[in-house]
Design an enzyme around this catalytic site. Structure first.
Site, PDB file in Angstrom:
ATOM      1  N   ASN A 185       1.049   7.094   2.830  1.00 35.44           N
ATOM      2  CA  ASN A 185       1.663   6.421   3.962  1.00 35.44           C
ATOM      3  C   ASN A 185       3.191   6.975   3.828  1.00 35.44           C
ATOM      4  OD1 ASN A 185      -0.698   5.209   4.505  1.00 35.44           O
ATOM      5  ND2 ASN A 185      -0.608   3.445   2.895  1.00 35.44           N
ATOM      6  N   THR A 231      -4.639   0.894  -4.150  1.00 32.95           N
ATOM      7  CA  THR A 231      -5.261   2.265  -4.972  1.00 32.95           C
ATOM      8  C   THR A 231      -4.880   2.094  -6.492  1.00 32.95           C
ATOM      9  OG1 THR A 231      -4.599   3.333  -2.949  1.00 32.95           O
ATOM     10  CG2 THR A 231      -5.222   4.874  -4.779  1.00 32.95           C
ATOM     11  N   LYS A 286       1.972   4.652  -1.218  1.00 32.54           N
ATOM     12  CA  LYS A 286       1.307   5.532  -1.504  1.00 32.54           C
ATOM     13  C   LYS A 286       1.570   6.909  -0.868  1.00 32.54           C
ATOM     14  CE  LYS A 286      -3.083   4.651   0.579  1.00 32.54           C
ATOM     15  NZ  LYS A 286      -4.466   4.419   0.341  1.00 32.54           N
ATOM     16  N   ASP A 301       1.474   2.532   8.092  1.00 31.39           N
ATOM     17  CA  ASP A 301       0.094   1.794   7.520  1.00 31.39           C
ATOM     18  C   ASP A 301       0.480   0.522   7.067  1.00 31.39           C
ATOM     19  OD1 ASP A 301      -2.421   0.964   7.122  1.00 31.39           O
ATOM     20  OD2 ASP A 301      -2.672   2.457   5.587  1.00 31.39           O
ATOM     21  N   ASP A 349       0.746  -1.177   0.048  1.00 35.06           N
ATOM     22  CA  ASP A 349      -0.004  -0.019  -0.066  1.00 35.06           C
ATOM     23  C   ASP A 349       0.817   1.100  -0.187  1.00 35.06           C
ATOM     24  OD1 ASP A 349      -2.411   1.099  -0.071  1.00 35.06           O
ATOM     25  OD2 ASP A 349      -2.823   1.126   1.949  1.00 35.06           O
TER      26      ASP A 349
HETATM   27  P1  ATP Z   1      -6.321   3.383   5.562  1.00 33.36           P
HETATM   28  O1  ATP Z   1      -7.875   3.284   5.474  1.00 33.36           O
HETATM   29  O2  ATP Z   1      -5.743   4.603   4.698  1.00 33.36           O
HETATM   30  O3  ATP Z   1      -5.812   2.306   5.055  1.00 33.36           O
HETATM   31  P2  ATP Z   1      -5.701   2.806   8.042  1.00 33.36           P
HETATM   32  O4  ATP Z   1      -7.094   2.708   8.963  1.00 33.36           O
HETATM   33  O5  ATP Z   1      -4.884   1.767   7.849  1.00 33.36           O
HETATM   34  O6  ATP Z   1      -6.082   3.778   6.884  1.00 33.36           O
HETATM   35  P3  ATP Z   1      -3.411   4.697   8.743  1.00 33.36           P
HETATM   36  O7  ATP Z   1      -3.282   5.014   7.598  1.00 33.36           O
HETATM   37  O8  ATP Z   1      -2.473   3.700   9.590  1.00 33.36           O
HETATM   38  O9  ATP Z   1      -4.991   3.918   9.258  1.00 33.36           O
HETATM   39  O10 ATP Z   1      -3.723   5.870   9.628  1.00 33.36           O
HETATM   40  C1  ATP Z   1      -4.489   6.885   9.403  1.00 33.36           C
HETATM   41  C2  ATP Z   1      -3.991   8.363   9.404  1.00 33.36           C
HETATM   42  O11 ATP Z   1      -3.848   8.489  10.711  1.00 33.36           O
HETATM   43  C3  ATP Z   1      -2.753   8.590   8.596  1.00 33.36           C
HETATM   44  O12 ATP Z   1      -2.935   8.939   7.393  1.00 33.36           O
HETATM   45  C4  ATP Z   1      -2.198   9.590   9.370  1.00 33.36           C
HETATM   46  O13 ATP Z   1      -2.704  10.794   8.824  1.00 33.36           O
HETATM   47  C5  ATP Z   1      -2.214   9.209  10.715  1.00 33.36           C
HETATM   48  N1  ATP Z   1      -1.351   8.296  11.644  1.00 33.36           N
HETATM   49  C6  ATP Z   1      -1.132   7.187  11.309  1.00 33.36           C
HETATM   50  N2  ATP Z   1      -0.316   6.694  12.046  1.00 33.36           N
HETATM   51  C7  ATP Z   1       0.306   7.765  12.542  1.00 33.36           C
HETATM   52  C8  ATP Z   1       1.530   7.910  13.385  1.00 33.36           C
HETATM   53  N3  ATP Z   1       2.310   7.059  13.825  1.00 33.36           N
HETATM   54  N4  ATP Z   1       1.714   9.210  13.991  1.00 33.36           N
HETATM   55  C9  ATP Z   1       1.021  10.359  13.570  1.00 33.36           C
HETATM   56  N5  ATP Z   1      -0.087  10.469  12.721  1.00 33.36           N
HETATM   57  C10 ATP Z   1      -0.365   8.901  12.212  1.00 33.36           C
END
Ligand code: ATP
Length: 381
Positions: A144, A180, A141, A161, A139
């Site tokens: 991430n 994506t 992109k 992610d 993933d």
């Molecule tokens: P997606 O639906 O895109 O797969 P997800 O549920 O897997 O998302 P993440 O992409 O891990 O979740 O996190 C969502 C958002 O939270 C990220 O795009 C980022 O803005 C924020 N985020 C994630 N991890 C961190 C971190 N370690 N520190 C700061 N912000 C974070």
């Protein structure tokens, strides 16, 4: 190795403001009470029962945890702690304060290829590290790829992610429909075996965009984008790439190859002369070539707009559903996204395949890519 804690996360961490949200929950800043250290808590709702379409399967989250536990690299977000309760799992992650790399770049007036390579090299180091451990991200992109801090002379890249990441054991075949449209490799769409080269394709796309502000396979609709990806049809438009070095184009050409076996590995990328110049002439060329900043800024603004649009339209669908689906339980209403209502494809019934969703770049419902790909709602930061 981090083991699942079963106590309440709030006993050990003070929960602070929201940092972002993903498909299955929120990410919140939190402070460890015993040390005063700040982290990011990723709260993931888990499925109550196998049949439920809401939340993630526990084993999917366990897989993300299992993978993060194996990764300890300066360019990969670290896992600190993990909590599990009946309804949710909480990953306590290294706090990444610098925002997305693309947003950071878009704020600049100009950027040479040499500057861009400083970031790309870190992405490659992180990816090379995970690939040597047989882990593929699947993933990669712009959303991430984040920066630990941005107000420092040389910001550090952090890959985040690992929700779709997989450990590809020797001798096993992994197939999936995920990712994506803009960034996925042809083998994903063709439902062929995936592996580390699948990530390398995404790196090719990210590099292309970084240099030009254009997405190489982007069509008017997702369907068109996927068709372009499968055909491997892209070009370097002279008007857009006039400030780009030949070595940079060669680097991209060696990644955007249809046959995964032909693509450079991350380790090979790190010694490509664009990344590691062999002589002074190559080094000077990099510093004289620059990224197409005007186009890049436009690309990034559109990207952010689409992420927000997706989030708003998901909220609207959720509201509509609330009106239409009164009998639903409260918890189900909260985590139902219109994106998940698409019919499951015949392909998803095949054996040896994990059910995955595919995030769309398109804002229009009628531009469904192919019925076999389902969307994954992206975060909006
Ligand atoms: P997606 O639906 O895109 O797969 P997800 O549920 O897997 O998302 P993440 O992409 O891990 O979740 O996190 C969502 C958002 O939270 C990220 O795009 C980022 O803005 C924020 N985020 C994630 N991890 C961190 C971190 N370690 N520190 C700061 N912000 C974070």
């Amino acid at each position: 190795m981090t083991s699942f804690k079963h106590e309440n996360v709030e006993d050990l961490y003070e929960l602070l403001e929201k940092l972002g949200s993903g498909h299955f929950g929120e990410v919140k800043k939190c402070k460890e009470k015993s040390t005063g250290t700040y982290y990011a808590g990723k709260f993931i709702k888990t499925r109550k029962c196998k049949g439920s379409r809401l939340g993630l399967d526990r084993d999917q989250v366990e897989r993300e945890v299992f993978i993060l536990q194996q990764l300890e690299h300066p360019n990969i977000m670290r896992l600190h702690d993990v909590f599990a309760s009946k309804a949710e799992m909480v990953l306590i992650l290294e706090l990444i304060r610098g925002g997305e790399l693309f947003d950071f770049i878009a704020e600049k007036e100009a950027l040479s290829e040499e500057d861009a390579i400083e970031f790309l090299e870190q992405i490659l180091k992180g990816v090379a590290y995970m690939h040597t451990r047989s882990i593929a991200h699947f993933d990669l992109k712009p959303e991430n790829i984040m920066l630990l801090q941005k107000d420092v002379p040389h910001p550090k890249i952090k890959i985040i992610d690992f929700g779709l990441a997989q450990k590809i054991e020797d001798g096993t075949v992994f197939k999936s429909l995920c990712g994506t449209p803009q960034y996925i490799a042809p083998e994903v769409i063709n439902y062929e075996p995936l592996g580390p080269p699948t990530d390398m394709w995404s790196i090719g796309v990210i590099t292309y965009i970084l240099l030009s502000g254009l997405s190489p396979f982007q069509g008017e609709t997702d369907q068109e984008t996927l068709t372009n990806v499968v055909a491997g049809s892209y070009e370097f438009d002279d008007r857009i790439f006039k400030q780009t070095s030949e070595l940079a184009k060669d680097f991209i050409r060696q990644l955007l190859l249809k046959d995964p076996r032909d693509r450079m590995t991350a380790v090979e990328c790190l010694i490509h002369p664009w990344i590691k110049p062999l002589n002074r002439k190559q080094a000077v060329n990099r510093s004289r070539s620059s990224i197409n900043m005007k186009n890049f800024k436009k690309f990034n603004a559109r990207r952010k707009w689409k992420l927000s649009y997706n989030m708003v339209s998901a909220c609207n669908r959720l509201c509509r559903m609330k009106l239409l689906c009164n009998p639903m339980k409260d918890e189900e209403e909260l985590f139902y996204s219109g994106d998940l209502l698409r019919p499951t494809s015949p392909l998803t019934e095949r054996s040896n395949k994990t059910r995955r969703q595919c995030e769309s770049d398109q804002e229009d419902e009628k531009t469904k890519p192919v019925t076999l790909l389902r969307r994954r709602l992206s975060s909006c930061s």
